[in-house]
Scaffold this active site. Structure first.
Site, PDB file in Angstrom:
ATOM      1  N   LYS A 186      -3.614   4.147   4.465  1.00 42.72           N
ATOM      2  CA  LYS A 186      -4.487   3.728   3.049  1.00 42.72           C
ATOM      3  C   LYS A 186      -4.460   2.218   3.063  1.00 42.72           C
ATOM      4  O   LYS A 186      -3.691   2.075   2.345  1.00 42.72           O
ATOM      5  CB  LYS A 186      -4.047   4.745   1.924  1.00 42.72           C
ATOM      6  CG  LYS A 186      -4.950   4.862   0.946  1.00 42.72           C
ATOM      7  CD  LYS A 186      -4.940   4.941  -0.581  1.00 42.72           C
ATOM      8  CE  LYS A 186      -4.866   3.631  -1.129  1.00 42.72           C
ATOM      9  NZ  LYS A 186      -5.835   2.634  -1.109  1.00 42.72           N
ATOM     10  N   GLU A 260       7.920  -2.399  -0.314  1.00 45.94           N
ATOM     11  CA  GLU A 260       7.867  -3.679  -0.061  1.00 45.94           C
ATOM     12  C   GLU A 260       7.190  -4.184  -1.471  1.00 45.94           C
ATOM     13  O   GLU A 260       6.083  -3.970  -1.346  1.00 45.94           O
ATOM     14  CB  GLU A 260       7.245  -4.215   1.007  1.00 45.94           C
ATOM     15  CG  GLU A 260       8.099  -3.805   2.366  1.00 45.94           C
ATOM     16  CD  GLU A 260       9.445  -4.815   2.266  1.00 45.94           C
ATOM     17  OE1 GLU A 260       9.343  -6.028   1.714  1.00 45.94           O
ATOM     18  OE2 GLU A 260      10.307  -4.539   3.158  1.00 45.94           O
ATOM     19  N   CYS A 296       3.439 -12.224  -1.665  1.00 47.11           N
ATOM     20  CA  CYS A 296       4.788 -11.813  -2.261  1.00 47.11           C
ATOM     21  C   CYS A 296       6.089 -12.652  -2.117  1.00 47.11           C
ATOM     22  O   CYS A 296       6.737 -12.754  -2.872  1.00 47.11           O
ATOM     23  CB  CYS A 296       5.258 -10.242  -1.789  1.00 47.11           C
ATOM     24  SG  CYS A 296       5.231 -10.383   0.089  1.00 47.11           S
ATOM     25  N   GLU A 397       5.284 -12.396 -11.826  1.00 46.07           N
ATOM     26  CA  GLU A 397       4.717 -12.503 -10.828  1.00 46.07           C
ATOM     27  C   GLU A 397       3.152 -12.897 -10.935  1.00 46.07           C
ATOM     28  O   GLU A 397       2.534 -12.040 -11.709  1.00 46.07           O
ATOM     29  CB  GLU A 397       4.905 -11.327  -9.640  1.00 46.07           C
ATOM     30  CG  GLU A 397       4.136 -11.838  -8.252  1.00 46.07           C
ATOM     31  CD  GLU A 397       4.071 -10.455  -7.614  1.00 46.07           C
ATOM     32  OE1 GLU A 397       3.702  -9.604  -7.785  1.00 46.07           O
ATOM     33  OE2 GLU A 397       4.414 -10.941  -6.307  1.00 46.07           O
TER      34      GLU A 397
HETATM   35  P1  NAD Z   1      -1.089  -2.721  -5.783  1.00 48.45           P
HETATM   36  O1  NAD Z   1       0.241  -2.106  -5.870  1.00 48.45           O
HETATM   37  O2  NAD Z   1      -2.062  -2.597  -6.722  1.00 48.45           O
HETATM   38  O3  NAD Z   1      -1.867  -1.679  -4.331  1.00 48.45           O
HETATM   39  C1  NAD Z   1      -1.186  -1.793  -3.270  1.00 48.45           C
HETATM   40  C2  NAD Z   1      -1.624  -0.507  -2.687  1.00 48.45           C
HETATM   41  O4  NAD Z   1      -1.096   0.681  -3.445  1.00 48.45           O
HETATM   42  C3  NAD Z   1      -3.366  -0.318  -2.688  1.00 48.45           C
HETATM   43  O5  NAD Z   1      -3.609   0.319  -1.387  1.00 48.45           O
HETATM   44  C4  NAD Z   1      -3.462   0.682  -3.684  1.00 48.45           C
HETATM   45  O6  NAD Z   1      -4.719   1.297  -3.554  1.00 48.45           O
HETATM   46  C5  NAD Z   1      -2.210   1.333  -3.716  1.00 48.45           C
HETATM   47  N1  NAD Z   1      -1.912   2.304  -5.111  1.00 48.45           N
HETATM   48  C6  NAD Z   1      -2.199   1.920  -6.506  1.00 48.45           C
HETATM   49  N2  NAD Z   1      -2.035   2.544  -7.235  1.00 48.45           N
HETATM   50  C7  NAD Z   1      -1.154   3.410  -6.275  1.00 48.45           C
HETATM   51  C8  NAD Z   1      -0.298   4.747  -6.972  1.00 48.45           C
HETATM   52  N3  NAD Z   1      -0.116   5.050  -8.226  1.00 48.45           N
HETATM   53  N4  NAD Z   1       0.085   5.555  -5.872  1.00 48.45           N
HETATM   54  C9  NAD Z   1      -0.095   5.240  -4.723  1.00 48.45           C
HETATM   55  N5  NAD Z   1      -0.745   4.116  -4.311  1.00 48.45           N
HETATM   56  C10 NAD Z   1      -1.432   3.315  -5.217  1.00 48.45           C
HETATM   57  O7  NAD Z   1      -0.952  -4.166  -4.988  1.00 48.45           O
HETATM   58  P2  NAD Z   1      -2.238  -5.316  -4.815  1.00 48.45           P
HETATM   59  O8  NAD Z   1      -2.712  -5.753  -5.694  1.00 48.45           O
HETATM   60  O9  NAD Z   1      -2.998  -4.629  -3.373  1.00 48.45           O
HETATM   61  O10 NAD Z   1      -1.204  -6.110  -4.043  1.00 48.45           O
HETATM   62  C11 NAD Z   1      -0.471  -6.967  -4.703  1.00 48.45           C
HETATM   63  C12 NAD Z   1       1.168  -6.917  -4.777  1.00 48.45           C
HETATM   64  O11 NAD Z   1       1.615  -6.465  -3.672  1.00 48.45           O
HETATM   65  C13 NAD Z   1       1.723  -8.084  -5.325  1.00 48.45           C
HETATM   66  O12 NAD Z   1       2.833  -7.465  -6.279  1.00 48.45           O
HETATM   67  C14 NAD Z   1       2.808  -8.468  -4.057  1.00 48.45           C
HETATM   68  O13 NAD Z   1       3.680  -9.057  -4.353  1.00 48.45           O
HETATM   69  C15 NAD Z   1       2.906  -7.074  -3.301  1.00 48.45           C
HETATM   70  N6  NAD Z   1       3.158  -7.437  -1.993  1.00 48.45           N
HETATM   71  C16 NAD Z   1       4.339  -6.915  -1.438  1.00 48.45           C
HETATM   72  C17 NAD Z   1       4.679  -7.440   0.104  1.00 48.45           C
HETATM   73  C18 NAD Z   1       6.248  -7.408   0.422  1.00 48.45           C
HETATM   74  O14 NAD Z   1       6.285  -7.381   1.789  1.00 48.45           O
HETATM   75  N7  NAD Z   1       7.039  -7.251  -0.224  1.00 48.45           N
HETATM   76  C19 NAD Z   1       3.583  -7.973   0.634  1.00 48.45           C
HETATM   77  C20 NAD Z   1       2.420  -7.970   0.220  1.00 48.45           C
HETATM   78  C21 NAD Z   1       2.281  -7.719  -1.162  1.00 48.45           C
END
Ligand code: NAD
Length: 495
Positions: A186, A260, A296, A397
């Site tokens: 997804k 992650e 991240c 963050e």
């Molecule tokens: P997000 O958590 O808003 O969304 C990530 C994914 O999760 C999207 O596909 C979204 O549709 C889905 N999602 C959202 N709510 C959900 C739920 N309740 N249940 C299941 N899926 C759900 O994150 P974002 O805004 O796309 O990305 C930014 C975040 O991702 C930052 O906090 C960043 O630090 C983190 N990130 C972490 C890593 C890592 O490797 N540790 C890498 C990249 C980004």
């Protein structure tokens, strides 16, 4: 190549009528609902994408379940070979995928082309590990033989964020597929296009249903996927709040999760460093020039020893001001647009908060001037000095191009301050004193530590967070094995 030509090529890469990939077929959502994806640099709508709902998640789980028995019994080496063919396709089409992601994410085209190639490298890496999915023989009593098997879970839900669309869409399916699982991918709602294009490019490589791509937003599609009883493992790359929701929703079925999540990562600079080198590393560590600091792993808290603070800051500001911010499609652009209005508001909100909290804005902090940037979300690379750990600026963050500088004089205190956040993803330590460096590295609460470096990832090196930055490790053998469960078999051997 001229920006105009690149823009034409990028637009040509946008799928005319995006559909989801379920059971080897391209389909609309059952409800017929769609959502729009935009070019954040211009505000233009790029496409309407299916909004996957309960019926679509059901269909994809069924397809993945049907494909699982044959896929899991396919020889591991053969699975690896097919995954390596996906890598070849991504490499072959890196230009097109990079341009598409530049349009859909606002990240610079060159960085996104690099991401497509990086995804291919990770797929190759996991393909090469196929024969490492092996068990152990356990010393056992008498006439017994005791051994373990590593078996795949079944259907895996792989949920990814917006900041590296094709890198995550490609690179993160390698381990679960090689391990013998079938996958429902997804992509993020802001950047769904390159995953779908990848699906088209690799058509015919995997048997139908082995990889399904379901688009939609988080709470609707993501949550449905996590809650689905047919999904046996979920891996999320995303924010901490989403991680909590995923864990809660996976709890009912006691589902395995890999998380992650976010970071607020420290870079600690001791007085003995080469300033030029460390300044370069502070800039690279912020990932200004990859995804506008929306990373991240960004080292967004820069702890400078008081004896070098002023000279370091002067060089840092001069270097940051040279970062070329502009159209994601220009060849020389180093920094593009933030992903969305929401993200822009969030980042600008933190910049205002920083000023109110008493931090000193030393460079940046504004939207990029110019008519051509007016409808995009371009924020100048921003540095605050005089930040302290009592400020939210230093603890939360931001996920944007905002670097906080903190001054330190006492090593015990700087280690305590580095650890004074709920996150623990990465850390960077700069000193030529190896004992000091190693001692500090051991005491800093982070899963991935650079000494005299930053931002670079290494194949095979386990990447993942401590504390609220996540659960589990990726980019390594640990990631591959995390998509397996261990079965123990004891045999009574007849004498
Ligand atoms: P997000 O958590 O808003 O969304 C990530 C994914 O999760 C999207 O596909 C979204 O549709 C889905 N999602 C959202 N709510 C959900 C739920 N309740 N249940 C299941 N899926 C759900 O994150 P974002 O805004 O796309 O990305 C930014 C975040 O991702 C930052 O906090 C960043 O630090 C983190 N990130 C972490 C890593 C890592 O490797 N540790 C890498 C990249 C980004």
């Amino acid at each position: 190549m001229a920006t105009g030509t690149l823009a034409q090529m990028a637009l040509a890469a946008v799928p005319r009528r995006p559909q989801m990939l379920i059971g080897g077929k391209w389909v609309d959502s059952d409800s017929g609902e769609t959502f729009a994806t935009f070019n954040p640099a211009t505000g233009e709508k790029l496409a309407e994408v299916p909004r996957g709902g309960t019926a679509d998640v059901d269909r994809s789980v069924q397809a993945a379940q049907q494909a699982f028995p044959a896929w899991s019994r396919t020889e591991a080496r053969e699975r690896g070979k097919l995954v390596a063919r996906i890598a070849d396709k991504l490499r072959e089409h890196a230009d097109e995928l990079g341009l598409l992601d530049a349009l859909d994410s606002g990240n610079p085209y060159k960085a996104m082309k690099g991401d497509a190639i990086l995804a291919a490298e990770f797929l190759d890496y996991f393909a090469g590990l196929a024969l490492e999915i092996k068990g152990d023989t356990i010393p056992s009593p008498g006439n017994t033989l005791n051994f373990t098997l590593r078996e795949p879970y079944g259907v895996v839900g792989r949920i990814i964020p917006f900041n590296h669309p094709i890198y995550f869409a490609g690179g993160k399916i390698g381990a679960p597929l090689v391990a013998g699982n079938t996958v429902i991918l997804k992509p993020a709602e802001q950047t769904p296009l390159s995953a779908l294009v990848m699906g088209k490019l690799i058509e015919g490589i995997l048997p139908p249903g082995v990889l399904n791509i379901v688009t939609g937003d988080g709470p609707l599609t993501g949550e449905t996927l996590v809650r689905h009883s047919g999904v046996r493992k979920v891996a999320l790359t995303g924010g901490v709040e989403t991680g909590r929701a995923v864990m809660r929703n996976a709890a009912d079925a006691i589902k395995s999760v890999t998380l992650e999540l976010g970071g607020k990562n420290p870079m600690i600079v001791f007085p003995d460093v080469n300033l030029e080198e460390a300044v370069e590393s502070a800039v690279a560590g912020m990932n200004f020039g990859w995804c506008q600091g929306q990373s991240c792993g960004s080292t967004s808290r820069l702890f400078l020893h008081e004896s070098i603070h002023d000279s370091f800051l002067e060089k840092l500001v001069a270097r940051v001001r040279r970062i070329k911010i502009g159209s994601p499609l220009a060849e020389d652009t180093e920094m593009g647009s933030l992903i969305s209005r929401d993200q822009y508001d969030k980042v600008m909100g933190y910049i205002e908060l920083g000023k109110k909290e008493g931090a000193r804005l030393v460079t940046g902090g504004k939207k990029l001037a110019g008519e051509e940037f007016a409808r995009g979300f371009f924020v100048e690379p921003t540095v605050f000095d005089g930040v302290s750990m009592s400020m939210r600026l230093a603890r939360e963050e931001i996920f944007g191009p905002v670097l906080s500088v903190l001054r330190w004089s006492n090593r015990e205190q700087v280690i305590a301050e580095a650890n004074q956040v709920v996150y623990g993803l990465t850390a960077s330590i700069w000193t030529n004193d190896i004992s000091l460096a190693l001692d500090t590295a051991r005491r800093v609460e982070a899963g991935y530590v650079w000494i005299n470096g930053s931002s670079r990832h290494f194949f095979g090196a386990p990447f993942g967070g401590y504390k609220q930055s996540g659960l589990g490790k990726e980019e390594s053998l640990e990631e591959l094995l995390s998509y397996t469960q261990v079965k123990n078999i004891n045999v009574n051997v007849r004498p």
